[in-house]
Design an enzyme around this catalytic site. Structure first.
Site, PDB file in Angstrom:
ATOM      1  N   HIS A 174      34.523 -27.115 -10.311  1.00 25.50           N
ATOM      2  CA  HIS A 174      33.628 -26.211 -10.338  1.00 25.50           C
ATOM      3  C   HIS A 174      32.596 -26.347 -10.918  1.00 25.50           C
ATOM      4  CE1 HIS A 174      34.930 -25.103 -14.419  1.00 25.50           C
ATOM      5  NE2 HIS A 174      34.016 -24.345 -14.345  1.00 25.50           N
TER       6      HIS A 174
HETATM    7  C1  UD1 Z   1      31.230 -20.176 -15.472  1.00 22.45           C
HETATM    8  C2  UD1 Z   1      30.965 -20.859 -16.800  1.00 22.45           C
HETATM    9  C3  UD1 Z   1      31.745 -22.024 -16.892  1.00 22.45           C
HETATM   10  C4  UD1 Z   1      33.174 -21.931 -17.062  1.00 22.45           C
HETATM   11  C5  UD1 Z   1      33.433 -21.195 -15.701  1.00 22.45           C
HETATM   12  C6  UD1 Z   1      34.982 -20.953 -15.488  1.00 22.45           C
HETATM   13  C7  UD1 Z   1      28.532 -20.635 -17.532  1.00 22.45           C
HETATM   14  C8  UD1 Z   1      27.174 -21.204 -17.696  1.00 22.45           C
HETATM   15  N1  UD1 Z   1      29.581 -21.046 -16.814  1.00 22.45           N
HETATM   16  O1  UD1 Z   1      31.009 -20.890 -14.479  1.00 22.45           O
HETATM   17  O2  UD1 Z   1      31.504 -22.561 -18.335  1.00 22.45           O
HETATM   18  O3  UD1 Z   1      33.784 -22.747 -17.022  1.00 22.45           O
HETATM   19  O4  UD1 Z   1      32.664 -19.974 -15.557  1.00 22.45           O
HETATM   20  O5  UD1 Z   1      35.397 -20.174 -14.191  1.00 22.45           O
HETATM   21  O6  UD1 Z   1      28.724 -19.343 -18.051  1.00 22.45           O
HETATM   22  N2  UD1 Z   1      31.949 -15.692  -8.675  1.00 22.45           N
HETATM   23  C9  UD1 Z   1      32.679 -14.992  -8.079  1.00 22.45           C
HETATM   24  N3  UD1 Z   1      33.718 -14.053  -8.647  1.00 22.45           N
HETATM   25  C10 UD1 Z   1      33.359 -13.889 -10.043  1.00 22.45           C
HETATM   26  C11 UD1 Z   1      32.434 -14.916 -10.705  1.00 22.45           C
HETATM   27  C12 UD1 Z   1      31.642 -15.683  -9.923  1.00 22.45           C
HETATM   28  O7  UD1 Z   1      32.773 -14.914  -6.802  1.00 22.45           O
HETATM   29  O8  UD1 Z   1      34.325 -13.088 -10.324  1.00 22.45           O
HETATM   30  C13 UD1 Z   1      30.974 -16.655  -7.867  1.00 22.45           C
HETATM   31  C14 UD1 Z   1      29.482 -16.145  -7.916  1.00 22.45           C
HETATM   32  O9  UD1 Z   1      29.076 -15.705  -6.549  1.00 22.45           O
HETATM   33  C15 UD1 Z   1      28.778 -17.109  -8.694  1.00 22.45           C
HETATM   34  C16 UD1 Z   1      29.716 -18.223  -8.694  1.00 22.45           C
HETATM   35  O10 UD1 Z   1      31.103 -17.858  -8.632  1.00 22.45           O
HETATM   36  O11 UD1 Z   1      27.568 -17.672  -7.798  1.00 22.45           O
HETATM   37  C17 UD1 Z   1      29.646 -18.885  -9.898  1.00 22.45           C
HETATM   38  O12 UD1 Z   1      29.776 -17.838 -11.246  1.00 22.45           O
HETATM   39  P1  UD1 Z   1      29.363 -18.108 -12.445  1.00 22.45           P
HETATM   40  O13 UD1 Z   1      29.881 -16.888 -13.465  1.00 22.45           O
HETATM   41  O14 UD1 Z   1      27.644 -18.129 -12.382  1.00 22.45           O
HETATM   42  O15 UD1 Z   1      29.495 -19.461 -13.089  1.00 22.45           O
HETATM   43  P2  UD1 Z   1      30.880 -20.317 -12.999  1.00 22.45           P
HETATM   44  O16 UD1 Z   1      30.549 -21.466 -12.070  1.00 22.45           O
HETATM   45  O17 UD1 Z   1      32.105 -19.536 -12.804  1.00 22.45           O
END
Ligand code: UD1
Length: 352
Positions: free
Chosen positions: A201
């Site tokens: 991820h």
């Molecule tokens: C975040 C953390 C990372 C951690 C990871 C674990 C930061 C900078 N990054 O990254 O350190 O290892 O979480 O999962 O804080 N999304 C969903 N559902 C959710 C959450 C997110 O669909 O419940 C999608 C969103 O559309 C988003 C993407 O996943 O665009 C990424 O989510 P985001 O929280 O921005 O960062 P992670 O890549 O999950």
């Protein structure tokens, strides 16, 4: 004493649970749990609370997704009134996600004591958003709880006074030790006999189409020798769809709850990942781990544990995999203080 915990994203929950539990045994401690809502999907959030036996959050800031600036700013805006109203004596922040740095910034300006759990980790790679979050959070924190000696060394090198640093061990391993017996009861009958467990991820691996394509091509090759089981993170699923990549041959799953994922890790022949925490969990479990990154903020998993950094070198991934399949996997040992009692040591330190 009133302690307020801030959690936001999946990797925070298993770190906070043991601390909440340990503080719960002290009579004069009141606790408040704030969920920022950075992760909001049921299978990235709610199910972790129930499996880890965490109380429901007292407050959910519901910030959701956004750019780093937007997400960080939203947590700050919505968290500040909560702190002003609740007036905690100390705020505990966990790990390196955007919610961590946002909450630390708010509290340090309100002169509220900040304690950082999982302090001192450094990848020395400032292209990783988490590295910025680690550096700034540690700079602001009043108490820094480190999981291993390298954390103490990094902090002292950055000029953090030794009396702020507490080496308590690894809280995430507390959760693992507590729930491993439950995980071992999970039926594994829908799984292949031998498999490689994959998670992916990191923005650096999944946001670039050619990089993601070449990793997935390698996984399709791995799959010819050892079935690949791949719970897909929402970010990665979005990118795979956006770039139109076909990986239907792999055993794809939705993101898994904590206990089911732990069971899969424990039974895997090898784990291939770009996660931080999984490098630690595999080290504890003695399962070989091939990390698709060229650096790690958790070097003890390489020096003592089962982790090998294969970076962008997919040839190295294949040769390391061959070694594992020949039964010549790297053997490791468990780092000191990864013993299931880190949460208790944190509770103790907060008290004195
Ligand atoms: C975040 C953390 C990372 C951690 C990871 C674990 C930061 C900078 N990054 O990254 O350190 O290892 O979480 O999962 O804080 N999304 C969903 N559902 C959710 C959450 C997110 O669909 O419940 C999608 C969103 O559309 C988003 C993407 O996943 O665009 C990424 O989510 P985001 O929280 O921005 O960062 P992670 O890549 O999950």
């Amino acid at each position: 004493m009133h302690i307020l915990h801030v959690v936001g994203a999946r990797p925070n929950f298993m770190k906070a649970a043991p601390v909440v539990r340990a503080l719960g045994t002290w009579e004069n401690v009141r606790q408040t749990l704030v969920h920022t809502g950075q992760h909001y999907d049921k299978n990235l959030s709610d199910v972790f609370f129930s499996q880890l036996n965490m109380p429901e959050p007292d407050v959910n800031l519901e910030v959701g997704s956004g750019s780093h600036a937007v997400q960080t700013a939203e947590v700050m805006k919505r968290f500040e009134p909560v702190v002003l109203e609740r007036k905690p004596d100390a705020v505990l922040v966990y790990g390196d996600v955007n919610s961590t740095i946002a909450a630390a910034l708010v509290c340090s300006k309100l002169l509220i004591r900040v304690a950082h759990v999982e302090a001192g980790l450094r990848s020395f790679d400032r292209t990783m958003p988490e590295e910025i979050n680690r550096i700034v959070t540690d700079r602001l924190a009043d108490m820094l709880f480190t999981p291993s000696e390298d954390g103490d060394i990094n902090l002292q090198r950055e000029g953090i006074p030794a009396d702020k640093i507490y080496r308590v061990g690894n809280v995430m391993i507390d959760s693992l030790i507590r729930l491993l017996p439950v995980a071992m009861q999970c039926p594994g009958n829908s799984l292949p006999e031998r498999y490689a467990l994959v998670t992916l991820h990191r923005p650096s691996n999944v946001d670039d189409s050619s990089r993601l394509q070449s990793i997935l091509n390698s996984l399709l090759e791995v799959n010819e020798q050892l079935e690949v089981v791949f719970p897909v993170h929402p970010r990665t699923r979005q990118r795979i769809e956006q770039f139109g990549i076909d990986i239907e041959k792999l055993h794809l799953l939705a993101p898994l709850p904590y206990i089911e994922f732990l069971s899969l890790q424990r039974r895997a022949a090898v784990v291939i990942t770009d996660s931080g925490g999984i490098q630690e969990e595999t080290t504890y479990l003695g399962v070989p781990c091939l990390t698709l990154r060229s650096n790690t903020e958790r070097p003890v998993t390489v020096s003592m544990g089962t982790n090998v950094l294969v970076g962008q070198d997919l040839g190295l991934l294949n040769s390391e995999l061959a070694r594992i399949l020949e039964g010549k996997a790297k053997r490791g040992s468990i780092p000191p203080l990864w013993d299931g009692h880190a949460g208790e040591r944190i509770a103790e330190a907060l008290h004195t």
